[in-house]
Design a protein around this motif. Structure first.
Motif, PDB file in Angstrom:
ATOM      1  N   GLY A  36       0.812  -1.203   0.000  1.00 56.22           N
ATOM      2  CA  GLY A  36       0.000   0.000   0.000  1.00 56.22           C
ATOM      3  C   GLY A  36       0.849   1.259   0.000  1.00 56.22           C
ATOM      4  O   GLY A  36       2.027   1.252  -0.366  1.00 56.22           O
ATOM      5  N   SER A  37       0.266   2.348   0.445  1.00 48.46           N
ATOM      6  CA  SER A  37       0.899   3.672   0.386  1.00 48.46           C
ATOM      7  C   SER A  37       1.281   4.155   1.779  1.00 48.46           C
ATOM      8  O   SER A  37       0.478   4.064   2.714  1.00 48.46           O
ATOM      9  CB  SER A  37      -0.055   4.677  -0.264  1.00 48.46           C
ATOM     10  OG  SER A  37       0.493   5.978  -0.277  1.00 48.46           O
ATOM     11  N   LEU A  38       2.491   4.665   1.902  1.00 42.69           N
ATOM     12  CA  LEU A  38       2.969   5.311   3.123  1.00 42.69           C
ATOM     13  C   LEU A  38       3.277   6.762   2.770  1.00 42.69           C
ATOM     14  O   LEU A  38       4.075   7.036   1.875  1.00 42.69           O
ATOM     15  CB  LEU A  38       4.217   4.608   3.658  1.00 42.69           C
ATOM     16  CG  LEU A  38       4.067   3.121   3.997  1.00 42.69           C
ATOM     17  CD1 LEU A  38       5.425   2.534   4.398  1.00 42.69           C
ATOM     18  CD2 LEU A  38       3.044   2.915   5.109  1.00 42.69           C
ATOM     19  N   GLN A  39       2.675   7.709   3.491  1.00 39.30           N
ATOM     20  CA  GLN A  39       2.808   9.118   3.113  1.00 39.30           C
ATOM     21  C   GLN A  39       3.074   9.993   4.329  1.00 39.30           C
ATOM     22  O   GLN A  39       2.400   9.868   5.349  1.00 39.30           O
ATOM     23  CB  GLN A  39       1.537   9.625   2.425  1.00 39.30           C
ATOM     24  CG  GLN A  39       1.161   8.888   1.159  1.00 39.30           C
ATOM     25  CD  GLN A  39      -0.051   9.497   0.468  1.00 39.30           C
ATOM     26  OE1 GLN A  39      -0.390  10.666   0.706  1.00 39.30           O
ATOM     27  NE2 GLN A  39      -0.704   8.719  -0.369  1.00 39.30           N
ATOM     28  N   THR A  40       4.052  10.901   4.183  1.00 38.22           N
ATOM     29  CA  THR A  40       4.283  11.963   5.181  1.00 38.22           C
ATOM     30  C   THR A  40       4.680  13.251   4.467  1.00 38.22           C
ATOM     31  O   THR A  40       5.591  13.961   4.892  1.00 38.22           O
ATOM     32  CB  THR A  40       5.386  11.558   6.187  1.00 38.22           C
ATOM     33  OG1 THR A  40       6.596  11.285   5.468  1.00 38.22           O
ATOM     34  CG2 THR A  40       4.990  10.345   7.001  1.00 38.22           C
ATOM     35  N   LYS A  41       4.006  13.561   3.379  1.00 37.60           N
ATOM     36  CA  LYS A  41       4.352  14.763   2.623  1.00 37.60           C
ATOM     37  C   LYS A  41       3.908  16.011   3.375  1.00 37.60           C
ATOM     38  O   LYS A  41       2.992  15.979   4.201  1.00 37.60           O
ATOM     39  CB  LYS A  41       3.722  14.735   1.242  1.00 37.60           C
ATOM     40  CG  LYS A  41       2.209  14.842   1.233  1.00 37.60           C
ATOM     41  CD  LYS A  41       1.672  14.844  -0.196  1.00 37.60           C
ATOM     42  CE  LYS A  41       0.154  14.979  -0.208  1.00 37.60           C
ATOM     43  NZ  LYS A  41      -0.380  14.993  -1.597  1.00 37.60           N
ATOM     44  N   GLY A  42       4.562  17.136   3.061  1.00 36.02           N
ATOM     45  CA  GLY A  42       4.184  18.406   3.663  1.00 36.02           C
ATOM     46  C   GLY A  42       2.932  18.979   3.042  1.00 36.02           C
ATOM     47  O   GLY A  42       2.597  18.704   1.883  1.00 36.02           O
ATOM     48  N   GLY A  43       2.227  19.813   3.821  1.00 36.69           N
ATOM     49  CA  GLY A  43       1.021  20.454   3.322  1.00 36.69           C
ATOM     50  C   GLY A  43       1.341  21.609   2.393  1.00 36.69           C
ATOM     51  O   GLY A  43       2.386  22.256   2.486  1.00 36.69           O
ATOM     52  N   ILE A  44       0.401  21.903   1.488  1.00 36.24           N
ATOM     53  CA  ILE A  44       0.562  22.998   0.536  1.00 36.24           C
ATOM     54  C   ILE A  44       0.323  24.322   1.250  1.00 36.24           C
ATOM     55  O   ILE A  44      -0.612  24.463   2.043  1.00 36.24           O
ATOM     56  CB  ILE A  44      -0.417  22.844  -0.631  1.00 36.24           C
ATOM     57  CG1 ILE A  44      -0.129  21.537  -1.392  1.00 36.24           C
ATOM     58  CG2 ILE A  44      -0.342  24.042  -1.572  1.00 36.24           C
ATOM     59  CD1 ILE A  44      -1.189  21.206  -2.425  1.00 36.24           C
ATOM     60  N   GLY A  45       1.155  25.314   0.965  1.00 35.53           N
ATOM     61  CA  GLY A  45       0.966  26.660   1.490  1.00 35.53           C
ATOM     62  C   GLY A  45       1.000  27.680   0.378  1.00 35.53           C
ATOM     63  O   GLY A  45       0.792  27.352  -0.794  1.00 35.53           O
ATOM     64  N   GLY A  46       1.245  28.945   0.721  1.00 35.81           N
ATOM     65  CA  GLY A  46       1.441  29.946  -0.299  1.00 35.81           C
ATOM     66  C   GLY A  46       2.700  29.641  -1.091  1.00 35.81           C
ATOM     67  O   GLY A  46       3.474  28.744  -0.761  1.00 35.81           O
ATOM     68  N   VAL A  47       2.912  30.405  -2.145  1.00 38.02           N
ATOM     69  CA  VAL A  47       4.066  30.161  -3.005  1.00 38.02           C
ATOM     70  C   VAL A  47       5.349  30.239  -2.181  1.00 38.02           C
ATOM     71  O   VAL A  47       5.638  31.242  -1.534  1.00 38.02           O
ATOM     72  CB  VAL A  47       4.112  31.192  -4.152  1.00 38.02           C
ATOM     73  CG1 VAL A  47       5.366  30.999  -4.981  1.00 38.02           C
ATOM     74  CG2 VAL A  47       2.869  31.067  -5.010  1.00 38.02           C
ATOM     75  N   GLY A  48       6.099  29.138  -2.161  1.00 34.41           N
ATOM     76  CA  GLY A  48       7.349  29.098  -1.411  1.00 34.41           C
ATOM     77  C   GLY A  48       7.201  28.716   0.045  1.00 34.41           C
ATOM     78  O   GLY A  48       8.188  28.724   0.780  1.00 34.41           O
ATOM     79  N   TYR A  49       5.983  28.389   0.501  1.00 38.75           N
ATOM     80  CA  TYR A  49       5.762  28.108   1.916  1.00 38.75           C
ATOM     81  C   TYR A  49       5.205  26.703   2.155  1.00 38.75           C
ATOM     82  O   TYR A  49       4.472  26.475   3.108  1.00 38.75           O
ATOM     83  CB  TYR A  49       4.817  29.148   2.527  1.00 38.75           C
ATOM     84  CG  TYR A  49       5.386  30.538   2.521  1.00 38.75           C
ATOM     85  CD1 TYR A  49       6.390  30.896   3.411  1.00 38.75           C
ATOM     86  CD2 TYR A  49       4.925  31.477   1.611  1.00 38.75           C
ATOM     87  CE1 TYR A  49       6.916  32.163   3.396  1.00 38.75           C
ATOM     88  CE2 TYR A  49       5.454  32.762   1.591  1.00 38.75           C
ATOM     89  CZ  TYR A  49       6.452  33.100   2.489  1.00 38.75           C
ATOM     90  OH  TYR A  49       6.968  34.359   2.470  1.00 38.75           O
ATOM     91  N   ARG A  50       5.547  25.774   1.303  1.00 36.13           N
ATOM     92  CA  ARG A  50       5.101  24.400   1.511  1.00 36.13           C
ATOM     93  C   ARG A  50       5.824  23.799   2.713  1.00 36.13           C
ATOM     94  O   ARG A  50       7.010  24.025   2.940  1.00 36.13           O
ATOM     95  CB  ARG A  50       5.381  23.551   0.280  1.00 36.13           C
ATOM     96  CG  ARG A  50       4.847  22.125   0.450  1.00 36.13           C
ATOM     97  CD  ARG A  50       5.223  21.225  -0.683  1.00 36.13           C
ATOM     98  NE  ARG A  50       4.651  19.909  -0.413  1.00 36.13           N
ATOM     99  CZ  ARG A  50       3.645  19.375  -1.071  1.00 36.13           C
ATOM    100  NH1 ARG A  50       3.108  20.051  -2.053  1.00 36.13           N
ATOM    101  NH2 ARG A  50       3.190  18.178  -0.757  1.00 36.13           N
ATOM    102  N   GLY A  51       5.108  22.997   3.495  1.00 30.07           N
ATOM    103  CA  GLY A  51       5.736  22.300   4.604  1.00 30.07           C
ATOM    104  C   GLY A  51       6.676  21.206   4.117  1.00 30.07           C
ATOM    105  O   GLY A  51       6.473  20.624   3.045  1.00 30.07           O
ATOM    106  N   SER A  52       7.706  20.917   4.892  1.00 32.30           N
ATOM    107  CA  SER A  52       8.663  19.886   4.489  1.00 32.30           C
ATOM    108  C   SER A  52       8.119  18.496   4.794  1.00 32.30           C
ATOM    109  O   SER A  52       7.241  18.316   5.635  1.00 32.30           O
ATOM    110  CB  SER A  52      10.011  20.095   5.178  1.00 32.30           C
ATOM    111  OG  SER A  52       9.870  20.057   6.577  1.00 32.30           O
TER     112      SER A  52
END
Length: 465
Positions: A36-52
């Motif tokens: 299956g899928s394992l995910q810990t991606k960062g959340g989307i923010g404003g331009v240049g402010y995505r979470g790691s």
């Protein structure tokens, strides 16, 4: 989660909120058949402010999943910050398999410890998609031993003490260690006060980039190919050399590879800095095979090369076009009305004589100076060409291109009923060659850049550059 703070109603791209970072997953098992899928991606923010991205850890020894750490941004969006591996008060890390993918970035650093505390990490194997970055921050000691191969460099101490079934304490005077052949799966950045220790032969390939602002240690051969690049900042150096000096027995840039170098800036506009210096035995730019992609050494400022043999193949280029003195700077800078920079001759619209600021300068037998910038009037003047000195004790084979030309001025147009001068062209730089044997059919040039002077908005044919 995604950030939702501060957007114009009609412009969702204007959101300047920050996305949340990914969390942590850890799965310990004897056997795994999970698909299956394992995910810990960062959340989307404003331009240049995505979470790691967060971290995913797996260990299933009976399924050959050994000590695996994954940093994955999933949908290829770059985060604002690096993902730090930073267990509280831990200064030693061991990771058998490190995966960094989809523009994720990772570093090893201390947490809840004094600011000058060093951190040491040993990484067994690097995995990725050639978009992630391993960031070597200051005070981090990282040793890469790809596929378990070890080539301990001379004069460096390395000891390992087991503290558990999956962890080792590494004590070392080095920061980075790599296999004999690095077909890297990720980019590597070595910051100031960082040390990248490699075996004698270092090869960079697979469309990856290495940027060195610190110390590159151990390598006596450097091969850059397969559309990869190595950038040496002016603060970097190799063993037993001061800043911006490098020694390699063999240095090869081939198969679409790129080497970028720069001088140490003087800090004073119009004054040359300290040229970058390469020493060694064989220096080759360009592949030898018919149909090889163009390989390039790009220079900003001045470069001295002192080697036994120097070769530029038909697929090789050494370029410093417009990378000498910027517009309106340098001893021969254009002085008024978009005049061209001077060096070996007078720039257009410049009647200044040698010895005057803006006039011709330098030595026609031993040219070592950079070209000067064209005058910046209504738009920017072009930069002058860089300077290259080749001191080669046996032979130079020159079948490609060496280009130290000035860059053109910036175009300017106006709707007014009179001329408004644009930027003047930069003057060509310099090439000085000293060798017993000089052969080949290539091209060496240090041409002046074109001026861009005065066009009516409605009459492009009126340009008088």
């Amino acid at each position: 989660g995604n950030g939702q703070l501060g957007c114009y109603y009609s412009r969702p791209d204007s959101c300047n909120s920050g996305g949340g970072s990914g969390g942590r997953l850890a799965i310990w098992s004897d056997v795994t058949t999970f698909s299956g899928s394992l995910q810990t991606k960062g959340g989307i923010g404003g331009v240049g402010y995505r979470g790691s991205a967060g971290t995913i850890y797996q260990h299933a020894p009976q399924s050959n999943v050994i000590d695996r750490l994954i940093i994955d941004n999933m949908d290829t969006a770059s985060s604002q910050f690096v993902t730090p591996i930073c267990n509280s008060k831990q200064t030693n890390y061991s990771v058998t398999n490190l995966h960094v993918m989809n523009q994720a970035r990772v570093s090893f650093q201390a947490a809840n410890l004094p600011s000058q505390q060093r951190v040491t990490a040993q990484i067994g194997n690097l995995h990725g998609d050639a978009s992630g970055t391993l960031d070597v921050i200051a005070l981090s000691n990282v040793l890469l031993s790809n596929n378990g191969l070890r080539h301990s460099p001379l004069n460096f101490e390395l000891t390992s003490q087991s503290v558990g079934p999956h962890e080792n304490v590494i004590t070392s005077k080095t920061k980075y260690y790599m296999n004999d052949y690095l077909s890297s799966s990720m980019h590597i950045q070595v910051r100031e006060a960082g040390i990248l220790v490699t075996p004698p032969r270092l090869a960079v390939s697979n469309n990856t980039d290495i940027v060195v602002a610190g110390h590159l240690s151990g390598a006596n051969s450097l091969i850059i190919g397969a559309s990869s690049s190595v950038t040496f900042k002016s603060t970097s150096h190799t063993d037993n050399k001061p800043a911006n000096q490098f020694h390699f027995n063999d240095l090869v840039v081939e198969d679409g590879g790129t080497l970028n170098v720069e001088e140490i800036p003087s800090g004073t506009p119009g004054v040359s800095g300290i040229s970058c210096l390469f020493t060694g035995v064989n220096f080759t730019i360009g592949g030898e095979m018919v149909g090889s992609s163009t390989s390039t050494l790009t220079l900003t400022g001045g470069l001295n090369i002192s080697v036994t043999n120097f070769k530029v193949t038909s697929a090789g280029t050494l370029s410093s076009v417009g990378k000498g003195f910027p517009g309106s700077t340098g001893p021969g800078a254009g002085q008024s009305q978009g005049s061209g920079g001077s060096y070996g001759g007078r720039g257009g619209r410049s009647n200044l004589i040698p010895g005057q600021s803006g006039g011709p300068y330098g030595n026609y037998k031993y040219p070592t100076l950079q070209g000067s910038g064209g005058h910046t009037f209504n738009s920017a003047g072009g930069g002058g060409g860089g300077s290259l000195v080749l001191s080669v004790s046996k032979s130079i084979s020159m079948n490609g291109l060496i280009d130290m030309s000035g860059f053109e001025g910036t175009y300017y147009s106006t709707s007014s009923n009179r001329y408004q001068w644009g930027g003047g062209g930069g003057s060509g730089g310099s090439v000085l060659i000293n060798t017993p044997l000089f052969e080949g059919t290539g091209t060496i040039k240090a041409n002046g850049g074109n001026g861009q002077l005065g066009c009516y908005y409605s009459r492009p044919d009126s340009c008088n550059s």
